[in-house]
Design a protein around this motif. Structure first.
Motif, PDB file in Angstrom:
ATOM      1  N   ARG A   6     128.621  31.173  30.453  1.00  0.00           N
ATOM      2  CA  ARG A   6     127.480  31.409  29.561  1.00  0.00           C
ATOM      3  C   ARG A   6     126.317  30.499  29.940  1.00  0.00           C
ATOM      4  O   ARG A   6     125.169  30.927  29.932  1.00  0.00           O
ATOM      5  CB  ARG A   6     127.894  31.212  28.115  1.00  0.00           C
ATOM      6  CG  ARG A   6     128.830  32.291  27.638  1.00  0.00           C
ATOM      7  CD  ARG A   6     129.214  32.116  26.186  1.00  0.00           C
ATOM      8  NE  ARG A   6     130.239  33.096  25.851  1.00  0.00           N
ATOM      9  CZ  ARG A   6     131.391  32.802  25.311  1.00  0.00           C
ATOM     10  NH1 ARG A   6     131.682  31.554  25.007  1.00  0.00           N
ATOM     11  NH2 ARG A   6     132.258  33.738  25.041  1.00  0.00           N
ATOM     12  N   ASP A   7     126.637  29.256  30.273  1.00  0.00           N
ATOM     13  CA  ASP A   7     125.588  28.333  30.684  1.00  0.00           C
ATOM     14  C   ASP A   7     124.903  28.834  31.948  1.00  0.00           C
ATOM     15  O   ASP A   7     123.677  28.743  32.074  1.00  0.00           O
ATOM     16  CB  ASP A   7     126.167  26.934  30.904  1.00  0.00           C
ATOM     17  CG  ASP A   7     125.083  25.904  31.120  1.00  0.00           C
ATOM     18  OD1 ASP A   7     124.154  25.834  30.274  1.00  0.00           O
ATOM     19  OD2 ASP A   7     125.142  25.177  32.124  1.00  0.00           O
ATOM     20  N   TYR A  10     122.360  31.444  30.969  1.00  0.00           N
ATOM     21  CA  TYR A  10     121.125  30.845  30.458  1.00  0.00           C
ATOM     22  C   TYR A  10     120.262  30.326  31.602  1.00  0.00           C
ATOM     23  O   TYR A  10     119.051  30.531  31.629  1.00  0.00           O
ATOM     24  CB  TYR A  10     121.424  29.686  29.503  1.00  0.00           C
ATOM     25  CG  TYR A  10     121.972  30.097  28.162  1.00  0.00           C
ATOM     26  CD1 TYR A  10     121.310  31.009  27.344  1.00  0.00           C
ATOM     27  CD2 TYR A  10     123.165  29.555  27.692  1.00  0.00           C
ATOM     28  CE1 TYR A  10     121.812  31.374  26.111  1.00  0.00           C
ATOM     29  CE2 TYR A  10     123.676  29.905  26.451  1.00  0.00           C
ATOM     30  CZ  TYR A  10     122.998  30.809  25.661  1.00  0.00           C
ATOM     31  OH  TYR A  10     123.493  31.162  24.443  1.00  0.00           O
ATOM     32  N   GLU A  33     118.759  44.581  21.927  1.00  0.00           N
ATOM     33  CA  GLU A  33     118.922  44.251  20.507  1.00  0.00           C
ATOM     34  C   GLU A  33     118.560  45.448  19.623  1.00  0.00           C
ATOM     35  O   GLU A  33     119.275  45.753  18.672  1.00  0.00           O
ATOM     36  CB  GLU A  33     118.039  43.062  20.124  1.00  0.00           C
ATOM     37  CG  GLU A  33     118.600  41.731  20.533  1.00  0.00           C
ATOM     38  CD  GLU A  33     119.794  41.324  19.699  1.00  0.00           C
ATOM     39  OE1 GLU A  33     119.632  41.042  18.505  1.00  0.00           O
ATOM     40  OE2 GLU A  33     120.894  41.300  20.269  1.00  0.00           O
ATOM     41  N   PRO A  52     126.399  35.144  26.930  1.00  0.00           N
ATOM     42  CA  PRO A  52     125.987  34.753  25.585  1.00  0.00           C
ATOM     43  C   PRO A  52     125.491  35.977  24.804  1.00  0.00           C
ATOM     44  O   PRO A  52     125.114  36.994  25.390  1.00  0.00           O
ATOM     45  CB  PRO A  52     124.833  33.795  25.818  1.00  0.00           C
ATOM     46  CG  PRO A  52     124.762  33.553  27.274  1.00  0.00           C
ATOM     47  CD  PRO A  52     125.554  34.603  27.963  1.00  0.00           C
ATOM     48  N   TYR A  53     125.491  35.850  23.489  1.00  0.00           N
ATOM     49  CA  TYR A  53     124.920  36.923  22.673  1.00  0.00           C
ATOM     50  C   TYR A  53     123.469  37.123  23.074  1.00  0.00           C
ATOM     51  O   TYR A  53     122.761  36.173  23.413  1.00  0.00           O
ATOM     52  CB  TYR A  53     124.993  36.573  21.190  1.00  0.00           C
ATOM     53  CG  TYR A  53     126.371  36.728  20.606  1.00  0.00           C
ATOM     54  CD1 TYR A  53     126.889  37.987  20.324  1.00  0.00           C
ATOM     55  CD2 TYR A  53     127.149  35.620  20.334  1.00  0.00           C
ATOM     56  CE1 TYR A  53     128.158  38.137  19.791  1.00  0.00           C
ATOM     57  CE2 TYR A  53     128.420  35.759  19.799  1.00  0.00           C
ATOM     58  CZ  TYR A  53     128.921  37.013  19.523  1.00  0.00           C
ATOM     59  OH  TYR A  53     130.172  37.144  19.006  1.00  0.00           O
ATOM     60  N   TYR A  56     120.838  34.964  21.405  1.00  0.00           N
ATOM     61  CA  TYR A  56     120.774  33.592  21.914  1.00  0.00           C
ATOM     62  C   TYR A  56     120.007  33.538  23.232  1.00  0.00           C
ATOM     63  O   TYR A  56     119.283  32.578  23.500  1.00  0.00           O
ATOM     64  CB  TYR A  56     122.167  33.014  22.116  1.00  0.00           C
ATOM     65  CG  TYR A  56     122.973  32.836  20.855  1.00  0.00           C
ATOM     66  CD1 TYR A  56     122.386  32.816  19.596  1.00  0.00           C
ATOM     67  CD2 TYR A  56     124.345  32.696  20.923  1.00  0.00           C
ATOM     68  CE1 TYR A  56     123.138  32.650  18.447  1.00  0.00           C
ATOM     69  CE2 TYR A  56     125.113  32.529  19.772  1.00  0.00           C
ATOM     70  CZ  TYR A  56     124.494  32.508  18.538  1.00  0.00           C
ATOM     71  OH  TYR A  56     125.239  32.339  17.410  1.00  0.00           O
ATOM     72  N   ARG A  57     120.170  34.562  24.044  1.00  0.00           N
ATOM     73  CA  ARG A  57     119.452  34.590  25.325  1.00  0.00           C
ATOM     74  C   ARG A  57     117.958  34.754  25.073  1.00  0.00           C
ATOM     75  O   ARG A  57     117.133  34.131  25.740  1.00  0.00           O
ATOM     76  CB  ARG A  57     119.985  35.711  26.212  1.00  0.00           C
ATOM     77  CG  ARG A  57     121.407  35.423  26.669  1.00  0.00           C
ATOM     78  CD  ARG A  57     121.965  36.510  27.521  1.00  0.00           C
ATOM     79  NE  ARG A  57     121.515  36.328  28.906  1.00  0.00           N
ATOM     80  CZ  ARG A  57     121.981  37.038  29.914  1.00  0.00           C
ATOM     81  NH1 ARG A  57     122.900  37.959  29.713  1.00  0.00           N
ATOM     82  NH2 ARG A  57     121.544  36.830  31.135  1.00  0.00           N
ATOM     83  N   GLU A  59     116.320  33.767  22.416  1.00  0.00           N
ATOM     84  CA  GLU A  59     115.839  32.484  21.904  1.00  0.00           C
ATOM     85  C   GLU A  59     115.669  31.474  23.041  1.00  0.00           C
ATOM     86  O   GLU A  59     114.663  30.757  23.097  1.00  0.00           O
ATOM     87  CB  GLU A  59     116.830  31.948  20.876  1.00  0.00           C
ATOM     88  CG  GLU A  59     116.413  30.629  20.266  1.00  0.00           C
ATOM     89  CD  GLU A  59     117.420  30.124  19.249  1.00  0.00           C
ATOM     90  OE1 GLU A  59     117.341  28.936  18.922  1.00  0.00           O
ATOM     91  OE2 GLU A  59     118.279  30.899  18.802  1.00  0.00           O
ATOM     92  N   ASN A  60     116.612  31.432  23.955  1.00  0.00           N
ATOM     93  CA  ASN A  60     116.536  30.505  25.082  1.00  0.00           C
ATOM     94  C   ASN A  60     115.332  30.811  25.970  1.00  0.00           C
ATOM     95  O   ASN A  60     114.602  29.902  26.368  1.00  0.00           O
ATOM     96  CB  ASN A  60     117.837  30.565  25.889  1.00  0.00           C
ATOM     97  CG  ASN A  60     117.859  29.552  27.013  1.00  0.00           C
ATOM     98  OD1 ASN A  60     117.772  28.369  26.788  1.00  0.00           O
ATOM     99  ND2 ASN A  60     117.968  30.050  28.242  1.00  0.00           N
TER     100      ASN A  60
END
Length: 72
Positions: A6-7, A10, A33, A52-53, A56-57, A59-60
């Motif tokens: 997941r990291d 990102y 989404e 990742p969801y 969350y991506r 937002e990142n």
């Protein structure tokens, strides 16, 4: 192992944003989404377990882009 994967996702998103594709990447994730494509069952659940969801991506990427845009 999944947390590390997941990291990496990102970081890959940030690399794409640095390369100038941040807005396009955001639009892609916004579309996912809106369409509720991020369903976590069956085969998709296997793929999603290392990703990742989508929220969350988004937002990142937004946080990353805002930081980059504020530097200029």
């Amino acid at each position: 192992m999944n947390i590390g994967s997941r990291d990496f996702e990102y970081r890959a998103d940030e690399v794409a944003a640095k390369a100038g594709f941040g807005d396009e990447l955001l639009e892609f994730f916004y579309r996912i989404e809106r369409e509720n494509i991020d369903v976590r069952k069956g085969f998709i659940a296997i793929l999603a377990s290392t990703h990742p969801y989508t929220a969350y991506r988004i937002e990142n990427i937004e946080t990353f882009l805002n930081g980059v845009r504020q530097e200029y």
